[in-house]
Scaffold this motif. Structure first.
Motif, mmCIF file in Angstrom:
data_model
loop_
_atom_site.group_PDB
_atom_site.id
_atom_site.type_symbol
_atom_site.label_atom_id
_atom_site.label_comp_id
_atom_site.label_asym_id
_atom_site.label_seq_id
_atom_site.Cartn_x
_atom_site.Cartn_y
_atom_site.Cartn_z
ATOM 1 N N GLU A 65 72.037 36.403 49.413
ATOM 2 C CA GLU A 65 71.959 37.687 50.111
ATOM 3 C C GLU A 65 73.190 37.975 50.968
ATOM 4 N N GLY A 66 73.892 36.930 51.378
ATOM 5 C CA GLY A 66 75.025 37.115 52.286
ATOM 6 C C GLY A 66 76.362 36.906 51.602
ATOM 7 N N ARG A 67 77.367 36.672 52.397
ATOM 8 C CA ARG A 67 78.720 36.540 51.870
ATOM 9 C C ARG A 67 79.519 35.551 52.698
ATOM 10 N N THR A 68 80.272 34.697 52.031
ATOM 11 C CA THR A 68 81.239 33.827 52.691
ATOM 12 C C THR A 68 82.644 34.326 52.353
ATOM 13 N N HIS A 69 83.634 33.814 53.070
ATOM 14 C CA HIS A 69 85.036 34.168 52.809
ATOM 15 C C HIS A 69 85.241 35.682 52.835
ATOM 16 N N LEU A 70 84.714 36.335 53.859
ATOM 17 C CA LEU A 70 84.956 37.757 54.073
ATOM 18 C C LEU A 70 86.345 37.920 54.690
ATOM 19 N N PRO A 71 87.250 38.620 54.020
ATOM 20 C CA PRO A 71 88.599 38.774 54.595
ATOM 21 C C PRO A 71 88.551 39.531 55.922
ATOM 22 N N PHE A 72 89.468 39.182 56.819
ATOM 23 C CA PHE A 72 89.666 39.911 58.063
ATOM 24 C C PHE A 72 90.851 40.853 57.836
ATOM 25 N N ARG A 73 90.580 42.165 57.794
ATOM 26 C CA ARG A 73 91.649 43.142 57.582
ATOM 27 C C ARG A 73 92.059 43.679 58.945
ATOM 28 N N HIS A 199 86.993 44.962 58.932
ATOM 29 C CA HIS A 199 88.117 45.742 59.433
ATOM 30 C C HIS A 199 88.198 45.601 60.949
ATOM 31 N N GLN A 200 89.407 45.316 61.444
ATOM 32 C CA GLN A 200 89.595 45.030 62.870
ATOM 33 C C GLN A 200 90.837 45.772 63.376
ATOM 34 N N TRP A 201 90.595 46.807 64.177
ATOM 35 C CA TRP A 201 91.697 47.567 64.766
ATOM 36 C C TRP A 201 91.901 47.115 66.211
ATOM 37 N N PHE A 202 93.125 46.773 66.545
ATOM 38 C CA PHE A 202 93.482 46.395 67.907
ATOM 39 C C PHE A 202 94.664 47.258 68.358
ATOM 40 N N GLY A 203 94.811 47.372 69.648
ATOM 41 C CA GLY A 203 95.922 48.146 70.173
ATOM 42 C C GLY A 203 95.829 48.291 71.675
ATOM 43 N N PRO A 204 96.741 49.020 72.255
ATOM 44 C CA PRO A 204 96.774 49.165 73.716
ATOM 45 C C PRO A 204 95.498 49.755 74.305
ATOM 46 N N GLY A 206 92.439 49.167 73.265
ATOM 47 C CA GLY A 206 91.254 48.357 73.029
ATOM 48 C C GLY A 206 91.070 47.998 71.570
ATOM 49 N N ALA A 207 89.808 47.873 71.154
ATOM 50 C CA ALA A 207 89.524 47.355 69.820
ATOM 51 C C ALA A 207 88.371 48.111 69.173
ATOM 52 N N LEU A 208 88.382 48.104 67.838
ATOM 53 C CA LEU A 208 87.292 48.622 67.024
ATOM 54 C C LEU A 208 87.116 47.659 65.859
ATOM 55 N N LEU A 209 85.893 47.158 65.658
ATOM 56 C CA LEU A 209 85.598 46.226 64.580
ATOM 57 C C LEU A 209 84.477 46.818 63.727
ATOM 58 N N LEU A 210 84.664 46.801 62.414
ATOM 59 C CA LEU A 210 83.656 47.290 61.481
ATOM 60 C C LEU A 210 83.410 46.222 60.427
ATOM 61 N N CYS A 211 82.211 45.644 60.452
ATOM 62 C CA CYS A 211 81.870 44.538 59.548
ATOM 63 C C CYS A 211 80.788 44.990 58.580
ATOM 64 N N PRO A 212 81.051 44.936 57.255
ATOM 65 C CA PRO A 212 80.051 45.378 56.275
ATOM 66 C C PRO A 212 79.006 44.295 56.014
ATOM 67 N N GLY A 358 98.505 41.404 64.421
ATOM 68 C CA GLY A 358 98.204 40.366 63.451
ATOM 69 C C GLY A 358 97.186 39.349 63.894
ATOM 70 N N VAL A 359 96.710 39.438 65.120
ATOM 71 C CA VAL A 359 95.701 38.496 65.601
ATOM 72 C C VAL A 359 94.361 39.211 65.634
ATOM 73 N N GLY A 360 93.321 38.571 65.102
ATOM 74 C CA GLY A 360 91.997 39.183 65.062
ATOM 75 C C GLY A 360 90.974 38.357 65.799
ATOM 76 N N VAL A 361 89.713 38.518 65.400
ATOM 77 C CA VAL A 361 88.645 37.830 66.124
ATOM 78 C C VAL A 361 88.667 36.319 65.908
#
Length: 489
Positions: A65-73, A199-204, A206-212, A358-361
Motif C-alpha cells: 500500500e505504501g512506497r519506499t525510495h520516494l525521491p525528494f524534489r 516536493h520541497q520548496w525552501f527559500g527566504p 520559509g518552506a512548503l512541502l507536498l508529499c503524495p 539543495g538541502v531538504g528535510v
C-alpha cells in the motif's frame, strides 16, 4: 480471564492490543471518537516498526500500500535544484529485510491493525470517553462519560499528548513549548503536480512541502504559516494553502481541489516523568511528544507498545513476576529522552536548511531514524556473557537458515515466545527440554553469515526475547545460565 484496558485506538494502542490478544489476554479498547481517524498525521514507518508489524503478519500488506525510495524534489526560491533519495544506498540484506522507511499515512496503518484485532476477536469500543479512574490491589476501574465503568487487571493510556489518563494520575509532563504555530499542515487533493516525488520548496520566506500518498490522489501539505498585515498567523484553510502554493512555487497550474484535515503544529517537546503508576502505564504520545523531524512519532509509539505487550502478557499468563513491568519504564524512558534530543536537533537543522539551496528535510536525520540501532544494554533484562560486538539488549538481526523448519530467523522469532539460538554442535544439547514458552533453533556450524551478524566466533547460546531483542548471550555449554535467566523472570 485477565484483562487489559487500553485507552486510545491509534497505532500505539492498536499494536499493544494485537500483541496482547494473540497471547490470549483479554483486551478492552476504549476510543473516545465515534469515528475512526482519516487524517494523515504521521506518514512514515521506519524499518524497525516494519519488523514489528511483520511479526504481527502485516508488513507485506503495508508494503504493497505504501512506497519506499520516494525521491525528494528540492526547489530554492522557486527554482528546481535537485532530486535526491536519502535511502538510495540502502538495500535489503539477510540481516535487515527492510532497507528504508515506508511512506504510508497513519489511517492505513490503523486500518490494518484494526482488521487484525478484529480477527483476534476484539471489538474497538468507539464513543467511550474516559473521565475518571481508580485502582486497587486487584485492578483498575475506568469511569466513562456515559456512566459505564470498565474493569481490568491493568490499564494502559495510549490517548495522545493531551492524555486524560496522565492528567488524572497527576504525572508531570515536563519540557517546553511555544505558543505560535511553526507550521500549518493538512490533507489536500491537488491538480497540476506530478505525484512522483516529495516536493520541497525552501527559500527566504520559509518552506512548503507536498508529499503524495500512493494510489490516493491525496497529498500532505506542510508549510510556514501565512501572516496577515499585522504579522498575525492566519489559520489554515484551503484558500490559504492555495495562496501558499502560489507564493512558494510560482506555478499557477498547481491547484487545490479540496482540503480535508487542517491543522497547525507548535514546538512541543515534553516527556512524562514516569511511565507507570501502580497498575496504570503510559505509552506513545501521552508519554512523550517531540518535533516531527525524523518521522519518529508513530514509530516510537509502536515500539513502546511492542516492548510492553509481551511483558504484560507474560505477567498476566503467570510466566513472569509483576516486577517485569518495571523494566518497561527502565527501557523505554531513556529511548524517549534520546528521541526528544535528536528530533529537536533535527528540527533546528531543517529550519536552518531553508536558507541553503539543495538541502531538504533529510537535514533532520541527525540520528538513526531506522530504529535498528536502538538497544537496551543497560536493562536488568540484558545479561551478556560473551562480550562480542552484538550484546545483550541489542536488536536481534534476521538471517537465512538453510536447515530446519524455518527459512529465516524472523520466522522463528515470530509470536510471543522466547527463542534460544544454538550456534554449532556444542550448543545442541542445550536446546532440549526447554519450557513451552521457549523455542529452540539450531544455527548450523557452517552458517558463517549468521555467525558474523551475531558476532559469534565459538559455539554459543543466544536467548532472544519475544520483542526480538537479545536477552542473554552465553557459551554453548551454559544451559544453566538460560534456566537461571528464565527463572529470574
Amino acid at each position: 480471564m485477565a484483562t487489559v484496558v487500553i485507552v486510545g485506538a491509534g497505532p500505539t494502542g492498536l499494536t499493544l492490543a494485537c500483541g496482547l490478544a494473540r497471547q490470549g489476554v483479554g483486551v478492552r479498547v476504549l476510543e473516545r471518537a465515534t469515528e475512526y481517524n482519516t487524517n494523515s498525521r504521521a506518514k512514515t514507518l521506519n524499518p524497525r516498526s516494519l519488523e514489528v508489524l511483520a511479526d504481527l503478519g502485516l508488513a507485506d500488506r503495508l508494503m504493497e500500500e505504501g512506497r519506499t525510495h520516494l525521491p525528494f524534489r528540492k526547489y530554492f526560491a522557486g527554482e528546481h535544484v535537485a532530486d535526491t533519495d536519502p535511502y538510495a544506498g540502502d538495500h535489503p540484506t539477510a540481516e535487515r529485510p527492510y532497507e528504508a522507511g515506508l511512506y504510508l499515512p497513519q489511517p492505513r496503518v490503523e486500518a490494518a491493525l484494526r482488521e487484525l484485532l478484529a480477527s483476534l476477536g476484539v471489538r474497538i469500543e468507539t464513543g467511550s470517553e474516559l473521565i475518571g479512574l481508580a485502582q486497587d490491589a486487584e485492578g483498575v476501574t475506568a469511569e466513562l462519560a456515559d456512566g459505564r465503568t470498565v474493569r481490568g487487571d491493568h490499564l494502559v493510556a495510549c490517548d495522545g499528548g493531551r492524555s486524560t489518563v496522565r492528567k488524572l494520575l497527576d504525572i508531570p509532563f515536563t519540557g517546553n513549548n511555544e505558543d505560535e504555530p511553526l507550521m500549518v499542515l493538512g490533507d489536500v487533493e491537488l491538480e497540476g503536480l506530478e505525484p512522483d516525488a516529495w516536493h520541497q520548496w525552501f527559500g527566504p520566506e520559509g518552506a512548503l512541502l507536498l508529499c503524495p500518498f500512493e494510489g490516493s490522489g491525496t497529498w500532505q501539505i506542510q508549510a510556514t504559516p501565512e501572516t496577515d498585515a499585522e504579522g498575525r498567523i492566519v489559520p489554515p484553510s484551503a484558500e490559504g494553502f492555495q495562496r501558499l502554493i502560489a507564493k512558494h512555487t510560482g506555478r499557477p497550474e498547481i491547484r487545490v481541489r479540496r482540503a480535508g484535515w487542517l491543522s497547525t503544529w507548535r514546538v512541543n517537546v515534553r516527556m512524562a516523568e514516569r511511565y507507570r503508576e501502580g497498575r496504570v502505564m503510559l505509552a506513545g504520545d501521552c508519554a512523550h511528544v517531540h518535533p516531527v523531524a525524523g518521522g519518529l512519532g508513530m514509530n516510537t509509539g509502536i515500539q513502546d507498545a511492542w516492548n510492553l505487550a509481551w511483558k504484560l502478557g507474560y505477567v498476566l499468563r503467570g510466566l513472569a513476576s509483576p516486577a517485569l513491568l518495571d523494566t518497561y519504564q527502565e527501557e523505554r524512558l531513556p529511548i524517549a529522552a534520546w528521541t526528544l534530543d535528536v528530533t529537536s536537533a533535527g528540527m533546528t537543522a531543517v529550519l536552518e536548511s531553508t536558507r541553503t539551496p539543495g538541502v531538504g528535510v533529510e537535514a533532520g536525520r541527525v540520528g538513526d531514524s531506522t530504529g535498528l540501532s536502538i538497544d537496551y544494554r543497560w536493562s536488568p533484562l540484558a545479561e551478556d556473557r560473551l562480550g562480542g560486538p552484538l550484546r545483550a539488549g541489542d536488536r536481534a538481526p534476521d538471517g537465512v537458515l538453510d536447515e530446519g523448519p524455518y527459512g529465516r530467523l524472523f520466522e522463528a522469532f515470530a509470536g510471543d515466545r522466547f527463542t534460544l539460538l544454538g550456534f554449532g554442535p556444542a550448543a545442541l544439547p542445550a536446546l532440549d527440554g526447554l519450557p513451552d514458552h521457549v523455542r529452540p533453533v539450531a544455527v548450523p556450524a557452517g552458517d558463517t553469515r549468521t555467525r558474523e551478524a551475531y558476532g559469534i566466533t565459538e559455539d554459543a547460546l543466544v536467548l532472544v526475547r519475544p520483542d526480538n531483542h537479545i536477552a542473554l548471550t552465553a557459551p554453548a555449554g551454559a544451559r544453566d545460565a538460560v534456566d537461571a535467566y528464565l527463572e529470574r523472570l
